[in-house]
Design a protein around this motif. Sequence first.
Motif, mmCIF file in Angstrom:
data_model
loop_
_atom_site.group_PDB
_atom_site.id
_atom_site.type_symbol
_atom_site.label_atom_id
_atom_site.label_comp_id
_atom_site.label_asym_id
_atom_site.label_seq_id
_atom_site.Cartn_x
_atom_site.Cartn_y
_atom_site.Cartn_z
ATOM 1 N N ALA A 254 -18.479 37.344 100.129
ATOM 2 C CA ALA A 254 -19.679 37.277 98.886
ATOM 3 C C ALA A 254 -18.678 37.053 97.736
ATOM 4 C CB ALA A 254 -20.621 38.186 99.025
ATOM 5 N N PHE A 255 -18.062 38.247 97.314
ATOM 6 C CA PHE A 255 -17.338 38.393 96.022
ATOM 7 C C PHE A 255 -15.827 38.141 95.855
ATOM 8 C CE2 PHE A 255 -21.112 41.109 96.536
ATOM 9 C CZ PHE A 255 -21.929 40.609 95.584
ATOM 10 N N LYS A 256 -15.223 37.719 96.853
ATOM 11 C CA LYS A 256 -13.790 37.343 96.686
ATOM 12 C C LYS A 256 -13.741 35.761 97.051
ATOM 13 C CE LYS A 256 -11.474 41.814 97.193
ATOM 14 N NZ LYS A 256 -10.306 42.511 97.922
ATOM 15 N N GLU A 257 -14.360 35.420 98.162
ATOM 16 C CA GLU A 257 -14.195 33.847 98.500
ATOM 17 C C GLU A 257 -15.421 33.239 97.965
ATOM 18 O OE1 GLU A 257 -14.076 34.222 102.748
ATOM 19 O OE2 GLU A 257 -12.437 35.178 102.876
ATOM 20 N N TYR A 258 -16.598 33.896 97.475
ATOM 21 C CA TYR A 258 -17.625 33.182 96.663
ATOM 22 C C TYR A 258 -18.522 32.490 97.640
ATOM 23 C CZ TYR A 258 -15.398 35.078 92.296
ATOM 24 O OH TYR A 258 -14.761 35.826 91.521
ATOM 25 N N ARG A 259 -18.562 32.940 98.788
ATOM 26 C CA ARG A 259 -19.325 32.219 99.938
ATOM 27 C C ARG A 259 -20.612 33.039 100.007
ATOM 28 N NH1 ARG A 259 -16.219 30.767 105.004
ATOM 29 N NH2 ARG A 259 -18.188 29.273 104.950
ATOM 30 N N ALA A 260 -21.551 32.888 99.344
ATOM 31 C CA ALA A 260 -22.649 33.456 99.277
ATOM 32 C C ALA A 260 -23.835 33.425 100.498
ATOM 33 C CB ALA A 260 -23.808 33.549 97.948
ATOM 34 N N GLY A 261 -23.542 31.966 100.946
ATOM 35 C CA GLY A 261 -24.417 31.602 101.985
ATOM 36 C C GLY A 261 -23.912 32.277 103.262
ATOM 37 N N TYR A 262 -22.493 32.321 103.632
ATOM 38 C CA TYR A 262 -21.916 32.691 104.539
ATOM 39 C C TYR A 262 -22.278 34.219 104.789
ATOM 40 C CZ TYR A 262 -18.512 34.094 108.146
ATOM 41 O OH TYR A 262 -17.832 34.458 109.161
ATOM 42 N N SER A 263 -22.079 35.047 103.664
ATOM 43 C CA SER A 263 -22.188 36.471 103.509
ATOM 44 C C SER A 263 -23.820 36.855 103.690
ATOM 45 C CB SER A 263 -21.820 37.028 102.236
ATOM 46 O OG SER A 263 -22.557 36.260 101.152
ATOM 47 N N SER A 264 -24.664 36.088 103.276
ATOM 48 C CA SER A 264 -26.119 36.018 103.575
ATOM 49 C C SER A 264 -26.316 36.097 104.979
ATOM 50 C CB SER A 264 -26.836 35.021 102.815
ATOM 51 O OG SER A 264 -26.899 35.277 101.538
ATOM 52 N N ALA A 265 -25.664 35.163 105.792
ATOM 53 C CA ALA A 265 -25.672 35.064 107.350
ATOM 54 C C ALA A 265 -25.220 36.257 107.916
ATOM 55 C CB ALA A 265 -25.010 33.732 107.713
#
Length: 297
Positions: A254-265
């Motif tokens: 979420a906060f290093k790769e900025y993949r909020a969608g993947y981290s939400s999953a």
Amino acid sequence: MTHRESRRQTLYMYLFIAPWLIGFLVFALYPILSSLYYSFTDYDIIHPPKYVGLANYQEMFHNDLFWKSVVVTLRYTFISVPIQLLLALGFALLLNQKIPFRGFFRTAMYFPSMVSGVAMSLLWYWIFNPSIGLFNYVLSWFGISGPSWLMSPDYALYALMIMSFWTAGSGMILFLAGLQGVPSSLVEAAKLDGAGRFRIFLNVTLPMISPVLLFQLIMGVIDSFQVFTQAYVMTQGGPNYSTWFYVYNLYTSAFKEYRAGYSSALAWVLLIVVMLFTALIMKFSNRYVHYEGGGRK
């Protein structure tokens, strides 16, 4: 009470709970539902989310770091949680006896649980220092050359487990409350029947505190699935991904790769797994947990 007065009291009730209700809707329910939506999107926080269906979940189960985080978290759970329960119960049994300075020892045992996770991590980071740390210094008294601990892939996870035992005092307090709720009449009856201390503990004390044990087990499992601070402060998931916990993997996405969608999953999979583990524990607890006045549930 007239219909008008009833409506007025209902209005007052909603008026008084409005601050909590607004806070719940804005700061709890909305983020939860938003994360569920984002879990089906490609969202980098900066650009608008793009719907991708189940792509995040499919990628997750083909991601080596995901499975690494699952293995690390489960190892931590299955080893540390039972030991923490045994330590908490053992200290509670000891401090439930009439010993000198009992109040002081109870306070001293509980005090580490009040220390913040960051402060505790920094303290134990020094304790596990291979050169100047207290742990290896004590081992040297017995002629033992201590390992590198947090710098070794073979010992880093076990070091974090050892650190977690320091907070057994919080569980001890709950066990103490359960032990003091055991009816003395049952203990006296068991003594009159010739039962020793072990038999009394096994057949009287343990069944009576089994609801407390069940609660502690469930909370311990949930907490172990959410380990993050220790890994973030002390190891950054290393060395060689040996402390790559599930929530640390989620944070990195979420906060290093900025993949909020993947981290939400990842977050929703964690929620489902926690619910399944809790349901499984509750199912198998039916035959072992005794509720006073109601038998087993």
